[in-house]
Design a protein around this motif. Structure first.
Motif, short mmCIF file in Angstrom:
data_model
loop_
_atom_site.label_atom_id
_atom_site.label_comp_id
_atom_site.label_asym_id
_atom_site.label_seq_id
_atom_site.Cartn_x
_atom_site.Cartn_y
_atom_site.Cartn_z
N ALA A 13 0.83 -1.20 0.00
CA ALA A 13 0.00 0.00 0.00
C ALA A 13 0.86 1.26 0.00
N LYS A 14 1.92 1.26 0.79
CA LYS A 14 2.80 2.42 0.87
C LYS A 14 3.52 2.65 -0.46
N VAL A 15 4.09 1.58 -1.01
CA VAL A 15 4.79 1.69 -2.28
C VAL A 15 3.82 2.04 -3.40
N GLY A 16 2.66 1.39 -3.40
CA GLY A 16 1.67 1.67 -4.42
C GLY A 16 1.20 3.12 -4.39
N SER A 17 1.04 3.67 -3.21
CA SER A 17 0.64 5.06 -3.09
C SER A 17 1.66 5.98 -3.75
N ALA A 18 2.93 5.70 -3.50
CA ALA A 18 4.00 6.50 -4.11
C ALA A 18 4.02 6.34 -5.62
N GLN A 19 3.80 5.12 -6.09
CA GLN A 19 3.81 4.87 -7.53
C GLN A 19 2.66 5.60 -8.23
N TRP A 20 1.48 5.55 -7.66
CA TRP A 20 0.33 6.25 -8.25
C TRP A 20 0.55 7.76 -8.22
N ALA A 21 1.12 8.28 -7.13
CA ALA A 21 1.37 9.72 -7.04
C ALA A 21 2.39 10.16 -8.10
N PHE A 22 3.42 9.35 -8.30
CA PHE A 22 4.42 9.67 -9.32
C PHE A 22 3.79 9.65 -10.71
N ALA A 23 2.97 8.64 -10.98
CA ALA A 23 2.28 8.56 -12.27
C ALA A 23 1.40 9.78 -12.49
N GLY A 58 -1.03 -1.66 -27.82
CA GLY A 58 -0.51 -1.35 -26.49
C GLY A 58 -1.46 -0.50 -25.68
N LEU A 59 -1.99 0.57 -26.29
CA LEU A 59 -2.94 1.42 -25.57
C LEU A 59 -4.22 0.67 -25.23
N LEU A 60 -4.66 -0.21 -26.14
CA LEU A 60 -5.86 -1.00 -25.87
C LEU A 60 -5.64 -1.92 -24.67
N LEU A 61 -4.48 -2.54 -24.60
CA LEU A 61 -4.19 -3.43 -23.48
C LEU A 61 -4.08 -2.65 -22.17
N VAL A 62 -3.47 -1.48 -22.21
CA VAL A 62 -3.39 -0.66 -20.99
C VAL A 62 -4.80 -0.25 -20.56
N LEU A 63 -5.64 0.09 -21.53
CA LEU A 63 -7.03 0.42 -21.23
C LEU A 63 -7.73 -0.75 -20.54
N ILE A 64 -7.56 -1.96 -21.11
CA ILE A 64 -8.17 -3.15 -20.51
C ILE A 64 -7.62 -3.37 -19.11
N GLY A 89 -11.14 3.39 -8.55
CA GLY A 89 -10.46 3.04 -9.79
C GLY A 89 -11.13 3.59 -11.03
N LEU A 90 -12.32 4.15 -10.88
CA LEU A 90 -13.08 4.59 -12.05
C LEU A 90 -12.47 5.79 -12.78
N PRO A 91 -12.02 6.85 -12.09
CA PRO A 91 -11.43 7.98 -12.82
C PRO A 91 -10.23 7.59 -13.67
N LEU A 92 -9.36 6.71 -13.15
CA LEU A 92 -8.22 6.28 -13.95
C LEU A 92 -8.69 5.49 -15.17
N ALA A 93 -9.66 4.60 -14.97
CA ALA A 93 -10.18 3.83 -16.10
C ALA A 93 -10.73 4.76 -17.17
N ALA A 94 -11.42 5.81 -16.76
CA ALA A 94 -11.95 6.79 -17.72
C ALA A 94 -10.82 7.47 -18.47
N GLY A 95 -9.76 7.85 -17.76
CA GLY A 95 -8.62 8.49 -18.40
C GLY A 95 -7.95 7.59 -19.42
N VAL A 109 -5.83 13.30 -11.73
CA VAL A 109 -6.83 13.07 -10.68
C VAL A 109 -7.03 11.58 -10.46
N GLY A 110 -7.14 10.81 -11.55
CA GLY A 110 -7.35 9.38 -11.42
C GLY A 110 -6.23 8.69 -10.67
N CYS A 111 -4.99 9.02 -11.03
CA CYS A 111 -3.86 8.40 -10.34
C CYS A 111 -3.75 8.90 -8.90
N LEU A 112 -4.04 10.19 -8.68
CA LEU A 112 -3.93 10.75 -7.34
C LEU A 112 -4.98 10.15 -6.41
#
Length: 218
Positions: A4-14, A138-144, A164-170, A194-197
């Motif tokens: 959770a801690k590492v994931g939070s940092a990864q999403w914030a960086f993204a 590649g973009l299609l797979l990332v979307l999926i 997870g919905l805002p990121l999926a929308a993005g 916003v989605g990643c944050l």
């Protein structure tokens, strides 16, 4: 909880990388000398490298998501998200590398030689059958992967079900935004931010909740 801690940092960086990408990217007609000047700018490289780092951060964050929701009902969806996102990001990065470095060298050469004819090479670099197919797949797979991540979040019972919905929308809008004017592309960058944050916050909240539970149990 480490994931959770590492994931939070990864999403914030993204989040930061995907916001920087459309803001730093120079915009032009992308043809002739105007396009050459845009391609030749250092900010062209920096912006596209930010996008690449953002995709890498998302791929790593998907692994953190899998670890976080592993004991829950979202485990299988998270595993799918990891696999398809990693493949998708790998295919996408190849195209972004050409965008960042090949077009920059092309533009710089056209400007230094004052020869707009050099810019005729931009189309085969960008739109060759192999590279555009790799990019699209590649973009299609990332979307999926983003959709499966949203399903994993919703089913987990660990993270807010909607987070997870805002990121999926993005990610769904990532390909269409390439055909939009600069203001819309920047707005899309804000959506990705916003989605990643939100996911960074959700992961941090999950970490805090687990810490509180452990403390109260002790």
């Amino acid at each position: 909880m480490t994931s959770a801690k590492v994931g939070s940092a990864q999403w914030a960086f993204a989040a930061i990388m995907f916001l920087a990408y459309p803001i730093l990217r120079p915009y032009s007609s992308e043809v002739g000398m105007e396009g050459a000047e845009a391609f030749g700018e250092t900010s062209w490289v920096i912006a596209h490298v930010c996008a690449m780092l953002g995709f890498i951060a998302i791929a790593l964050a998907m692994r953190s998501l899998e670890q976080l929701v592993g004991p829950s009902a979202g485990a299988s969806a998270a595993s799918v998200a990891v696999v398809v996102t990693w493949i998708g990001v790998g295919l996408t990065l190849a195209y972004y590398g050409a965008e960042a470095f090949a077009l920059n060298a092309l533009g710089a050469k056209a400007v230094s030689d004052a020869d707009p004819a050099i810019m005729e090479l931009a189309d085969p670099i960008r739109n060759g059958a192999v590279q555009i197919s790799m990019f699209g797949i590649g973009l299609l797979l990332v979307l999926i992967g983003g959709v499966y991540a949203a399903l994993a979040v919703r089913s987990s019972g660990i993270l807010p079900s909607w987070s997870g919905l805002p990121l999926a929308a993005g990610l769904i809008l990532f390909a269409p935004q390439f055909f939009a004017p600069p203001a819309v592309r920047i707005a899309h960058g804000v959506l990705m931010f916003v989605g990643c944050l939100i996911l960074a916050w959700a992961f941090w909240k999950a970490r805090t909740l687990r810490t509180d539970l452990v403390t109260s149990a002790a």
